[in-house]
Design an enzyme around this catalytic site. Structure first.
Site, short mmCIF file in Angstrom:
data_model
loop_
_atom_site.label_atom_id
_atom_site.label_comp_id
_atom_site.label_asym_id
_atom_site.label_seq_id
_atom_site.Cartn_x
_atom_site.Cartn_y
_atom_site.Cartn_z
N ASP A 153 17.20 1.12 -11.98
CA ASP A 153 17.22 2.59 -12.06
C ASP A 153 15.84 3.12 -12.41
O ASP A 153 15.70 4.01 -13.26
CB ASP A 153 18.23 3.05 -13.11
CG ASP A 153 19.65 2.58 -12.81
OD1 ASP A 153 19.97 2.35 -11.64
OD2 ASP A 153 20.43 2.42 -13.77
N ARG A 209 22.19 4.63 -6.85
CA ARG A 209 23.56 4.75 -7.33
C ARG A 209 23.67 6.05 -8.13
O ARG A 209 22.68 6.58 -8.63
CB ARG A 209 23.96 3.55 -8.19
CG ARG A 209 23.12 3.31 -9.45
CD ARG A 209 23.63 2.10 -10.21
NE ARG A 209 22.86 1.84 -11.43
CZ ARG A 209 23.22 0.96 -12.36
NH1 ARG A 209 24.33 0.24 -12.19
NH2 ARG A 209 22.48 0.77 -13.44
N TRP A 211 24.08 8.48 -10.96
CA TRP A 211 24.16 8.75 -12.40
C TRP A 211 25.05 9.97 -12.63
O TRP A 211 25.79 10.05 -13.60
CB TRP A 211 22.76 8.97 -12.95
CG TRP A 211 22.67 9.01 -14.45
CD1 TRP A 211 23.64 8.67 -15.34
CD2 TRP A 211 21.54 9.42 -15.23
NE1 TRP A 211 23.19 8.84 -16.64
CE2 TRP A 211 21.91 9.30 -16.59
CE3 TRP A 211 20.27 9.87 -14.90
CZ2 TRP A 211 21.03 9.64 -17.63
CZ3 TRP A 211 19.40 10.19 -15.94
CH2 TRP A 211 19.78 10.08 -17.28
#
Length: 310
Positions: A153, A209, A211
């Protein structure tokens, strides 16, 4: 309207970068240009919200290195934090210096750069850490020709940002995500767009992805090496987000851009849909992204640090 006749601050030997920032008057309305001479600066820097219109510049990114070793809270631990509006960073390396193996292990969060001000731009910078490298938090931001490195991330937050001709390098050794964008409702005009970028890495990773449930990420005209897994995206274990995220690609290329096995809830943009993502208009950049000033009112004091050790 800001005063285009800018001030340059050239701090004397012995001054650090934070002292130069602190010397800028609160609520100033002219561009202040702070030139940082080559060296390694072991500092934790904050550009306060009441000090807008600062440009902090090195001469080349490999030569001007701002390094820290803090970790933990993503909003408090950053090596470099920008809270002010109209900030520009040029030719700097901003990094987390790993002082122990535990700092770079699973779950260890060490932010190199946090950007929480509006209308911030970075040119030719290197931003380095492992997990959570760049907290692209809030506001409108522009990154040009920057190198951004991390494993998990490592570009995350809820800003409205354009990354143009940037190089993303993932240190992931499995299936970690590069991007974690946090858009939380369809009314938010936020999201990350990567235009003409390049993705490389050491093993494999996914592009992003969610959050936030309405996470928005777009890759346009970007080279993707075989580091990108065929599925491309991950739902972070919450299938309900598959119907609300906005994950799109347009004319990307390279072995990692093959979309035949992409998750069905990501899509390709049409040429018409992609138009808005091909210019700086999506962040209103034409009105605020500025070039280096040519005229200066005065020279007061260049930051110099001849240290070569951390």
């Amino acid at each position: 309207m800001i005063n285009q006749r800018s001030t340059t601050i050239l701090p004397k030997n012995g001054y650090d970068i934070q002292e130069a920032i602190d010397a800028v008057p609160s609520n100033n309305k002219e561009v202040v240009f702070i030139l940082v001479e080559p060296g390694i600066y072991n500092e934790k820097i904050v550009v306060p919200a009441d000090k807008p219109f600062i440009t902090l510049s090195g001469s080349k990114p490999n030569g001007t290195v701002i390094t820290g070793s803090d970790s933990g809270n993503i909003f408090e631990s950053a090596t470099f934090t920008v809270l002010a509006s109209d900030f520009v960073g040029r030719y700097l390396t901003i990094q987390v210096y790993i002082t122990s193996p535990c700092m770079c292990g699973p779950g260890a969060k060490a932010v190199a750069l946090r950007v929480s001000g509006d209308r911030a731009a970075f040119f030719g910078c290197r931003i380095l850490s492992y997990q959570d490298t760049l907290l692209d938090d809030t506001g409108r931001h522009y990154y040009s020709n920057c190198y951004i490195e991390g494993a998990v991330d490592f570009i995350f937050g809820n800003a409205a940002s354009l990354f143009e001709r940037c190089h993303l390098h993932t240190l992931s050794e499995g299936d970690a995500s590069i991007i974690a964008q946090r858009r939380e409702s369809p009314s938010e005009e936020t999201g990350f767009t990567f235009l003409g970028c390049k993705i490389t890495g050491v093993r494999t990773a996914v592009l992003g992805r969610p959050w936030g449930p309405y996470s928005r990420v777009i890759f346009v005209l970007t080279y993707m090496s075989n580091v990108i897994l065929p599925q491309g995206w991950d739902d972070w274990g919450d299938s309900s987000k598959q119907s609300t995220v906005f994950y799109r690609e347009y004319k990307c290329y390279g072995p990692g851009a093959n979309n035949r096995k992409r998750v069905e809830w990501s899509q390709l943009l049409t040429a018409k849909e992609a138009e808005i993502f091909l210019t700086k208009n999506m962040i209103g950049g034409k009105n605020w992204i500025r070039s280096t000033p040519k005229r200066f009112k005065k020279a007061s004091f260049a930051i110099s640090n001849n240290s070569t050790t951390h």
